[in-house]
Motif scaffolding. Sequence first.
Motif, PDB file in Angstrom:
ATOM      1  N   SER A  66       0.813  -1.219   0.000  1.00 52.92           N
ATOM      2  CA  SER A  66       0.000   0.000   0.000  1.00 52.92           C
ATOM      3  C   SER A  66       0.845   1.268   0.000  1.00 52.92           C
ATOM      4  O   SER A  66       0.419   2.297  -0.513  1.00 52.92           O
ATOM      5  CB  SER A  66      -0.945   0.007   1.202  1.00 52.92           C
ATOM      6  OG  SER A  66      -0.196  -0.011   2.400  1.00 52.92           O
ATOM      7  N   ASN A  67       2.059   1.237   0.570  1.00 52.23           N
ATOM      8  CA  ASN A  67       2.922   2.415   0.536  1.00 52.23           C
ATOM      9  C   ASN A  67       3.322   2.790  -0.881  1.00 52.23           C
ATOM     10  O   ASN A  67       3.435   3.956  -1.212  1.00 52.23           O
ATOM     11  CB  ASN A  67       4.184   2.195   1.380  1.00 52.23           C
ATOM     12  CG  ASN A  67       3.891   2.190   2.854  1.00 52.23           C
ATOM     13  OD1 ASN A  67       2.879   2.726   3.292  1.00 52.23           O
ATOM     14  ND2 ASN A  67       4.767   1.578   3.622  1.00 52.23           N
ATOM     15  N   GLU A  73       0.408   4.587  -2.671  1.00 48.43           N
ATOM     16  CA  GLU A  73       0.104   5.928  -2.214  1.00 48.43           C
ATOM     17  C   GLU A  73       1.278   6.891  -2.369  1.00 48.43           C
ATOM     18  O   GLU A  73       1.176   8.050  -1.996  1.00 48.43           O
ATOM     19  CB  GLU A  73      -0.327   5.875  -0.752  1.00 48.43           C
ATOM     20  CG  GLU A  73      -1.600   5.098  -0.556  1.00 48.43           C
ATOM     21  CD  GLU A  73      -1.983   4.957   0.901  1.00 48.43           C
ATOM     22  OE1 GLU A  73      -1.477   5.733   1.734  1.00 48.43           O
ATOM     23  OE2 GLU A  73      -2.781   4.070   1.195  1.00 48.43           O
ATOM     24  N   ARG A  74       2.367   6.445  -2.932  1.00 54.76           N
ATOM     25  CA  ARG A  74       3.555   7.276  -3.058  1.00 54.76           C
ATOM     26  C   ARG A  74       3.269   8.501  -3.923  1.00 54.76           C
ATOM     27  O   ARG A  74       2.717   8.416  -4.998  1.00 54.76           O
ATOM     28  CB  ARG A  74       4.692   6.466  -3.676  1.00 54.76           C
ATOM     29  CG  ARG A  74       5.979   7.245  -3.696  1.00 54.76           C
ATOM     30  CD  ARG A  74       7.094   6.443  -4.332  1.00 54.76           C
ATOM     31  NE  ARG A  74       8.286   7.228  -4.440  1.00 54.76           N
ATOM     32  CZ  ARG A  74       8.456   8.233  -5.289  1.00 54.76           C
ATOM     33  NH1 ARG A  74       7.523   8.573  -6.124  1.00 54.76           N
ATOM     34  NH2 ARG A  74       9.586   8.902  -5.319  1.00 54.76           N
ATOM     35  N   VAL A  75       3.678   9.638  -3.423  1.00 54.05           N
ATOM     36  CA  VAL A  75       3.485  10.899  -4.129  1.00 54.05           C
ATOM     37  C   VAL A  75       4.821  11.308  -4.741  1.00 54.05           C
ATOM     38  O   VAL A  75       5.848  11.253  -4.078  1.00 54.05           O
ATOM     39  CB  VAL A  75       3.000  11.991  -3.140  1.00 54.05           C
ATOM     40  CG1 VAL A  75       2.899  13.332  -3.831  1.00 54.05           C
ATOM     41  CG2 VAL A  75       1.684  11.591  -2.529  1.00 54.05           C
TER      42      VAL A  75
END
Length: 86
Positions: A3-4, A7-9
């Motif tokens: 999940s990281n 969601e990485r921007v």
Amino acid sequence: MNSNELERVPTLQELREQAKLTQEQLSRQMNVGLRIVTDWEQGRKTPSLKNFFALAKTLRVSPKKLAISLGLDVSSVPDDLGGEAS
């Protein structure tokens, strides 16, 4: 993929590179010094409100995405530039 990763921007540097601009090109388009762009990318300074919206437009990203990339509070940032982005 965890999940990281989902969601990485992207960082400001990555947004600039996605726009196919060098720091020098971005600084000229924004009418700011090269050092300012470097400081923005390294988190030493935050763009002024005027430069923030111009930067979003130049990079062709939403203000909200730019704010997230800069690590800013996005609670009152508009999702788009109100039709100004090309």
